[in-house]
Each structure stands twice: as structure tokens, then as C-alpha cells.
Write a protein that holds these residues in place. Structure first.
Motif, PDB file in Angstrom:
ATOM      1  N   UNK A 121       0.848  -1.189   0.000  1.00 48.39           N
ATOM      2  CA  UNK A 121       0.000   0.000   0.000  1.00 48.39           C
ATOM      3  C   UNK A 121       0.885   1.241   0.000  1.00 48.39           C
ATOM      4  N   UNK A 122       0.517   2.212  -0.826  1.00 46.06           N
ATOM      5  CA  UNK A 122       1.124   3.539  -0.753  1.00 46.06           C
ATOM      6  C   UNK A 122       0.066   4.507  -0.250  1.00 46.06           C
ATOM      7  N   UNK A 123       0.339   5.149   0.878  1.00 49.55           N
ATOM      8  CA  UNK A 123      -0.546   6.172   1.434  1.00 49.55           C
ATOM      9  C   UNK A 123      -0.063   7.524   0.904  1.00 49.55           C
ATOM     10  N   UNK A 124      -0.875   8.137   0.063  1.00 50.61           N
ATOM     11  CA  UNK A 124      -0.483   9.385  -0.594  1.00 50.61           C
ATOM     12  C   UNK A 124      -1.258  10.533   0.041  1.00 50.61           C
ATOM     13  N   UNK A 125      -0.527  11.525   0.544  1.00 52.00           N
ATOM     14  CA  UNK A 125      -1.177  12.670   1.187  1.00 52.00           C
ATOM     15  C   UNK A 125      -0.654  13.973   0.587  1.00 52.00           C
ATOM     16  N   UNK A 126      -1.573  14.872   0.277  1.00 55.01           N
ATOM     17  CA  UNK A 126      -1.210  16.154  -0.311  1.00 55.01           C
ATOM     18  C   UNK A 126      -1.047  17.226   0.766  1.00 55.01           C
ATOM     19  N   UNK A 127      -0.153  18.148   0.483  1.00 52.93           N
ATOM     20  CA  UNK A 127       0.176  19.214   1.431  1.00 52.93           C
ATOM     21  C   UNK A 127      -1.054  20.000   1.872  1.00 52.93           C
ATOM     22  N   UNK A 128      -1.956  20.284   0.939  1.00 48.89           N
ATOM     23  CA  UNK A 128      -3.092  21.149   1.236  1.00 48.89           C
ATOM     24  C   UNK A 128      -4.429  20.398   1.183  1.00 48.89           C
ATOM     25  N   UNK A 129      -4.415  19.097   1.496  1.00 53.30           N
ATOM     26  CA  UNK A 129      -5.665  18.335   1.428  1.00 53.30           C
ATOM     27  C   UNK A 129      -6.744  18.997   2.279  1.00 53.30           C
ATOM     28  N   UNK A 130      -7.894  19.246   1.653  1.00 50.23           N
ATOM     29  CA  UNK A 130      -8.982  19.940   2.338  1.00 50.23           C
ATOM     30  C   UNK A 130      -9.753  19.064   3.306  1.00 50.23           C
ATOM     31  N   UNK A 131      -9.657  17.749   3.166  1.00 50.72           N
ATOM     32  CA  UNK A 131     -10.541  16.842   3.897  1.00 50.72           C
ATOM     33  C   UNK A 131      -9.838  15.912   4.879  1.00 50.72           C
ATOM     34  N   UNK A 132      -8.586  15.554   4.624  1.00 51.78           N
ATOM     35  CA  UNK A 132      -7.921  14.487   5.381  1.00 51.78           C
ATOM     36  C   UNK A 132      -6.764  15.038   6.199  1.00 51.78           C
ATOM     37  N   UNK A 133      -6.686  14.620   7.452  1.00 51.93           N
ATOM     38  CA  UNK A 133      -5.619  15.064   8.345  1.00 51.93           C
ATOM     39  C   UNK A 133      -4.296  14.376   8.005  1.00 51.93           C
ATOM     40  N   UNK A 134      -3.214  15.152   8.017  1.00 53.22           N
ATOM     41  CA  UNK A 134      -1.882  14.599   7.774  1.00 53.22           C
ATOM     42  C   UNK A 134      -1.555  13.503   8.774  1.00 53.22           C
ATOM     43  N   UNK A 135      -1.863  13.734  10.041  1.00 59.72           N
ATOM     44  CA  UNK A 135      -1.515  12.746  11.057  1.00 59.72           C
ATOM     45  C   UNK A 135      -2.260  11.430  10.854  1.00 59.72           C
ATOM     46  N   UNK A 136      -3.443  11.489  10.248  1.00 54.46           N
ATOM     47  CA  UNK A 136      -4.176  10.250   9.970  1.00 54.46           C
ATOM     48  C   UNK A 136      -3.485   9.464   8.856  1.00 54.46           C
ATOM     49  N   UNK A 137      -3.056  10.166   7.825  1.00 51.38           N
ATOM     50  CA  UNK A 137      -2.340   9.476   6.749  1.00 51.38           C
ATOM     51  C   UNK A 137      -1.068   8.820   7.282  1.00 51.38           C
ATOM     52  N   UNK A 138      -0.350   9.526   8.147  1.00 56.44           N
ATOM     53  CA  UNK A 138       0.862   8.950   8.736  1.00 56.44           C
ATOM     54  C   UNK A 138       0.527   7.756   9.616  1.00 56.44           C
ATOM     55  N   UNK A 139      -0.568   7.830  10.328  1.00 51.93           N
ATOM     56  CA  UNK A 139      -1.037   6.719  11.157  1.00 51.93           C
ATOM     57  C   UNK A 139      -1.340   5.487  10.303  1.00 51.93           C
ATOM     58  N   UNK A 140      -2.004   5.690   9.170  1.00 47.59           N
ATOM     59  CA  UNK A 140      -2.292   4.563   8.285  1.00 47.59           C
ATOM     60  C   UNK A 140      -1.003   3.906   7.810  1.00 47.59           C
ATOM     61  N   UNK A 141      -0.035   4.723   7.412  1.00 49.32           N
ATOM     62  CA  UNK A 141       1.224   4.175   6.907  1.00 49.32           C
ATOM     63  C   UNK A 141       1.976   3.399   7.993  1.00 49.32           C
ATOM     64  N   UNK A 142       1.848   3.829   9.229  1.00 51.14           N
ATOM     65  CA  UNK A 142       2.510   3.117  10.328  1.00 51.14           C
ATOM     66  C   UNK A 142       1.833   1.793  10.648  1.00 51.14           C
ATOM     67  N   UNK A 143       0.531   1.725  10.511  1.00 51.50           N
ATOM     68  CA  UNK A 143      -0.218   0.575  11.008  1.00 51.50           C
ATOM     69  C   UNK A 143      -0.557  -0.471   9.957  1.00 51.50           C
TER      70      UNK A 143
END
Length: 269
Positions: A210-232
Motif C-alpha cells: 500500500x502507498x498512502x499518498x497525502x497532499x500538502x493542502x488536502x482539504x478533507x484528510x488530516x496529515x496525522x491520519x495518513x501517517x497513522x495509516x502508513x505506520x499501522x
């Protein structure tokens, strides 16, 4: 130099680039719905799953690039979106994941990489969790896997207004029920507020790359959540896209496409 559409002004006015006029298009009848698909090119298969309230045409900047790089590329309109129909049941990501499997079965696709954008990313990861033997890997762009990962939207910014305006226009042109966009929006919104709801233990059971892709200015998704997904997720990587938002495939297609091609080169080599 690529022309950027960072504020989605071009998308609002014109939509994405049109999908190619070659390839095989059709419908698959499945579980109360007619699911539209288009199938392009030859090679290892990647399936593109669009976001909520959108349709497959939102991938217009990606399909030619993927086909040109030697991938069989399939796009699917989620049930009730675009050209696909739906019944009266509430939406679930599991139901829409089963629609993807039905299209794969109809096209004789034993296994594919899945690239999902927003709701499409949830569909892709749910499918990978439920049927890992059918999934080479998941490119998970711009979504959450439990409600805590979504930002609270207190103001409908102009870029969001432009996006929804385009979605309304496209729905009116493509859908068999052109007057039901508001009902679709309400049904999808209910699903998004309550689903998915994966625990850390659920994420730990996902076995595909899985690649968790997060954009700098995402209007809907928290950065910390994307990082959490990648860790878990055990076999996951985290990729950060600078300068773009939830709409990166439209804003800066070359940047997004290069990231997608890098992932596909790993999982479909």
C-alpha cells in the motif's frame, strides 16, 4: 512547463481531459445496480476508482499516461455515480468493493493494482482487506479509514464550490437519473460520516503493498491520519505531495502520475 489548475478553474469550466475514445466500454449488472466501466490498453492491469460524487472521467489526465506506459487501465463508475445506477439501499464501501470484483470477474481480471482517490481509495483498501488474492497493491490517495481522520469542514471554500459545481453538471449529463444529485449527495455523505471504521488491528491485517499518498493542502484528510495509516498497515509506505490538495490528479497531473507510475513499477513489475 505543465499548466497548473491549482484553483480548479479549468476543471470547473471544462472538466478533466476527455477519456480516450478507444477501448471497450460496457455495463455489469450486479446486486441491484448496473455498473459502467471502460477498459483500455494491454499489459498488467490497474483499476482506477474515482472519488465521491465524481465519475471515471475525472481520471482523464491519468488514463493515457498509464496506457502509454504499458498498463491495461480500467475505470469504473461507482454505483449511483456517472453512468452507473443504484438501488435504494444505503451506501457501504463493502458493497462498492463487491461491484469492483464483479467488473473484474466480467472482464476476466484475476488480479489488479488498485488506484483510489478519496472514496475510491476506501473502496480499494476495503477490497484489498477482503480479497487480497485479487489485489496486487493499493495506491491510496486522499482518504481516511476511520471517522477521526477527516477534517471538520466549517467553510465551503471556493475550490470546493468549483469541484461540486463540475460534479453537478457532469452528473446531469451522464446519469440515467439526472435530477437525483442531491439524493446521491445525501446518501454518500451519510456513508462518509460513519464509514469506514477500521481499527489499528483491522489495518494490521492488510497484507498487500500500500502507498498512502497525502497532499500538502488536502482539504478533507488530516496529515496525522495518513501517517497513522502508513505506520499501522504492515506493507505500507507514506508519500507526501507538495503544492497540491485533495484534487492533485487535476491540479498537477504530471506530479501525480509520476508518483502513481513509481508505485505501479514496484507492484506490477
Amino acid at each position: 512547463m505543465e499548466d497548473y489548475d491549482d484553483d480548479l478553474g479549468k476543471f470547473e469550466a471544462e472538466g478533466a481531459a476527455p477519456l480516450p475514445d478507444f477501448g471497450n466500454q460496457g455495463y455489469v449488472d450486479h446486486d441491484g445496480a448496473r455498473i459502467w466501466y471502460a477498459d483500455y490498453g494491454l499489459g498488467p492491469t490497474v483499476i482506477l476508482l474515482h472519488g465521491g460524487l465524481g465519475h471515471s472521467g475525472n481520471w482523464g489526465y491519468q488514463v493515457p499516461t498509464l496506457v502509454g506506459n504499458g498498463y491495461r487501465t480500467v475505470v469504473i463508475d461507482s454505483r449511483g455515480h456517472g453512468r452507473s445506477t443504484r438501488d435504494d439501499r444505503p451506501y457501504t464501501y463493502e458493497l462498492m468493493a463487491s461491484d469492483v470484483l464483479a467488473v473484474m470477474d466480467a472482464l476476466g481480471i484475476e488480479k489488479a493494482a488498485l488506484a483510489g482517490w478519496s472514496d475510491g481509495a476506501c473502496i480499494a483498501l476495503v477490497l484489498a482487506a477482503q480479497a487480497p488474492a485479487r489485489v496486487d497493491g493499493v495506491f491510496f490517495f486522499a482518504c481516511n479509514m476511520d471517522p477521526s481522520g477527516a477534517k471538520e469542514i466549517t467553510e465551503f471554500a471556493p475550490i470546493l464550490q468549483r469541484c461540486i459545481g463540475r460534479h453537478i453538471k457532469d452528473y446531469g449529463q451522464l446519469s440515467e437519473t439526472p435530477g437525483q444529485f442531491e439524493a446521491l449527495s445525501e446518501a454518500v455523505g451519510l456513508m462518509q460520516r460513519t464509514q469506514p471504521n477500521y481499527s489499528a488491528n483491522d489495518l494490521a491485517q492488510i497484507t498487500v503493498p500500500v502507498a498512502i499518498i497525502h497532499s500538502e493542502f488536502d482539504e478533507f484528510i488530516k496529515l496525522e491520519h495518513a501517517e497513522y495509516l502508513a505506520r499501522n498497515i504492515p506493507n505500507a509506505e507514506f508519500v507526501y505531495l507538495s503544492g497540491v490538495s485533495h484534487f492533485a490528479p487535476l491540479q498537477r497531473p504530471h506530479q501525480f502520475n509520476d508518483t502513481l507510475l513509481t508505485f505501479l513499477g514496484k507492484v506490477l513489475a
